[in-house]
Scaffold this active site. Structure first.
Site, short mmCIF file in Angstrom:
data_model
loop_
_atom_site.label_atom_id
_atom_site.label_comp_id
_atom_site.label_asym_id
_atom_site.label_seq_id
_atom_site.Cartn_x
_atom_site.Cartn_y
_atom_site.Cartn_z
N LYS A 15 42.54 87.60 31.92
CA LYS A 15 43.84 87.46 32.61
C LYS A 15 43.60 86.69 33.89
CE LYS A 15 46.60 91.49 31.40
NZ LYS A 15 47.23 92.70 31.96
N ASN A 47 46.08 100.49 32.66
CA ASN A 47 47.05 100.62 33.75
C ASN A 47 47.27 102.07 34.18
OD1 ASN A 47 47.62 97.89 34.13
ND2 ASN A 47 49.02 97.89 32.38
N1 NAD Z 1 42.57 89.56 36.17
C1 NAD Z 1 42.55 90.85 36.09
O1 NAD Z 1 42.46 91.44 35.01
C2 NAD Z 1 42.63 91.64 37.35
C3 NAD Z 1 42.38 93.02 37.34
C4 NAD Z 1 42.40 93.72 38.55
C5 NAD Z 1 42.65 93.04 39.74
N2 NAD Z 1 42.90 91.69 39.71
C6 NAD Z 1 43.14 90.95 40.96
O2 NAD Z 1 41.98 91.02 41.76
C7 NAD Z 1 42.36 90.83 43.12
C8 NAD Z 1 41.62 91.81 43.99
O3 NAD Z 1 40.25 91.57 43.86
P1 NAD Z 1 39.21 92.16 44.92
O4 NAD Z 1 39.50 93.58 45.16
O5 NAD Z 1 37.87 91.76 44.42
O6 NAD Z 1 39.62 91.42 46.27
P2 NAD Z 1 39.17 90.06 46.99
O7 NAD Z 1 38.78 89.03 46.02
O8 NAD Z 1 40.21 89.74 47.97
O9 NAD Z 1 37.86 90.52 47.77
C9 NAD Z 1 37.97 91.48 48.79
C10 NAD Z 1 37.39 90.99 50.12
O10 NAD Z 1 35.96 91.03 50.06
C11 NAD Z 1 35.41 89.75 50.36
N3 NAD Z 1 34.19 89.68 49.55
C12 NAD Z 1 34.09 89.51 48.21
N4 NAD Z 1 32.83 89.66 47.81
C13 NAD Z 1 32.09 89.91 48.90
C14 NAD Z 1 30.72 90.17 49.12
N5 NAD Z 1 29.86 90.28 48.11
N6 NAD Z 1 30.30 90.36 50.39
C15 NAD Z 1 31.19 90.32 51.43
N7 NAD Z 1 32.50 90.11 51.28
C16 NAD Z 1 32.94 89.91 50.03
C17 NAD Z 1 36.48 88.77 50.03
O11 NAD Z 1 36.34 87.57 50.74
C18 NAD Z 1 37.73 89.54 50.45
O12 NAD Z 1 37.90 89.44 51.84
C19 NAD Z 1 43.87 90.98 43.18
O13 NAD Z 1 44.45 89.71 43.37
C20 NAD Z 1 44.23 91.52 41.80
O14 NAD Z 1 45.50 91.10 41.37
C21 NAD Z 1 42.89 91.00 38.56
#
Ligand code: NAD
Ligand code: ZN
Length: 381
Positions: free
Chosen positions: A143, A245
């Protein structure tokens, strides 16, 4: 190193989980027989830590790389970022056999995946997730998409990656709050599919919070296995995939009414899962003891499990739930647990029951008394 297969016929791929895997990314990509040119899409927090390592590994295997750095955070998951990526891909003449490497959390993965799905009507991409949430959830399953001003993930596609590389060493730099938010999805897998995983989490939580690699590796692998199995059976969410979900109806609504500011996704679905567990105990057979175990695990993981809303916020929450995708015939449809490890989905839940569950997760001192005949004196805090 552990490997999990995602079986989707000609679109099958491997998820690799282990320490220090970034250094092998070049040889892993070489095996996929992709073109010579590749664009690494990352964000400004992640790139300073890992982009050079990834570029070096790819160059060693003979790939020519460009690096596209986007601002960090949810607001970068936009059509404006997509446009900026398209322009840079075109300027560097990436063609049909070229590929994209998504290096970052779920934001980068969803966005880079969407760029890969649409540039030249689709080019291959490789996921290199660097948050716990992305490693156990968003990087697997295909996705991809971006947000509109009107809401999250309103534009998207299904585009499976050719490979997912979860280097557990990348989690070392992840801020603690982001790491804990990822644990909310980890706990979810135990609740929806695997009571043994749930027990293991209860037992190993201290080491997991310390990010001890030998504890983390089998747990991340198990989560990926569950996601792979669910996606393998239902790639485009016609049925079973809905179980992923669990806790998300209320969770998404909470994120929306707090304008994506107060709660991280993992924090919102922590509250959502405790509420879904309460509803499950009323209508689906989950025992009060199991509800308590669920609540306790989230709390021990440093995640919120309580919520107090005034009547206006409550109305907003209901309105937001109705706008979410899981509404049919005016009723909000839930994933509910029959017992730890077994869930049912597509269950219509009347508003009164949702309200009752919200009362049950209100902070202790503001919680109304339990209904007569339903002693909950064994509730743990
Ligand atoms: N495609 C899917 O099936 C699916 C499923 C769940 C969530 N999502 C999406 O995922 C997103 C959330 O992802 P997330 O929680 O990873 O957030 P994100 O990608 O925003 O990362 C969180 C924060 O951590 C930082 N970061 C990332 N890796 C790091 C590292 N190793 N060291 C230091 N900082 C780091 C990023 O720059 C950001 O500030 C949402 O947009 C959500 O809609 C998609
Ligand atoms: Zn989620």
């Amino acid at each position: 190193m552990r490997t999990v297969n995602v079986s989707l016929g000609s679109r099958s791929y491997e998820i690799k989980i282990g320490q220090g895997l970034l250094s092998h990314l070049g040889s892993d990509c070489a095996r996929l027989e992709l073109g010579k040119r590749c664009a690494i899409i990352s964000d400004r927090n992640v790139a300073p830590h890992f982009a050079e390592r990834v570029q070096t590994a790819l160059a060693r295997a003979g790939f020519e790389t460009i690096l596209i750095k986007l601002p960090a955070g949810e607001s970068a998951k936009s059509l404006a970022s997509v446009q900026s990526c398209y322009d840079q891909l075109a300027r560097h003449r990436l063609e049909r056999k070229s590929f994209i490497v998504a290096l970052g959390g779920g934001v980068v993965g969803d966005l880079a995946g969407f760029v890969a799905a649409t540039y030249l009507r689709g080019i291959p991409f490789v996921q290199v997730p660097t948050t716990l949430l992305a490693q156990v959830d968003s990087s697997v399953g295909g996705k991809v998409g971006v947000n509109l001003a009107a809401g999250k993930n309103l534009v998207g596609a299904f585009h499976q990656p050719r490979l997912v590389v979860c280097d557990l060493a990348t989690l070392e730099t992840l801020p603690p709050r982001e790491y804990r938010a990822g644990l909310a999805e980890v706990i979810k897998y135990g609740i929806i599919r695997d009571p043994a995983l749930f027990e293991q989490l209860e037992h190993d939580l201290p080491a997991l919070l310390e990010r001890v690699p030998k504890t983390l590796a089998p747990i991340v692998a198990r989560c990926c296995e569950i996601k792979a199995e669910v996606v393998g059976q239902d790639e485009t969410e016609g049925g079973l995939r809905a179980i992923l979900n669990f806790g998300h109806s209320i969770g998404h609504a909470l994120e929306a009414i707090s304008k994506y500011g107060k709660y991280l996704h993992g924090e919102a679905i922590s509250i959502g899962q405790v509420a879904a567990a309460e509803i499950s105990s009323t209508v689906a057979g989950l025992t009060p003891q199991e509800v308590d175990r669920i609540r306790r695990l989230f709390v021990r993981a440093g995640l919120p499990a309580e919520l107090k809303l005034n009547s206006k916020q409550r109305q907003e929450l209901f309105d937001a739930m109705r706008l979410d995708k899981k509404v049919a015939g005016g009723k909000v449809h839930f994933v509910l647990a029959r017992k730890l490890g077994t869930v049912i989905w597509g269950e219509p839940v009347p508003d009164a029951l949702i309200l009752h569950a919200l009362d049950r997760i209100a902070p202790r001192n503001s919680r109304p008394a339990a209904p007569p005949g339903k002693s909950r004196s064994n509730r743990a805090g």
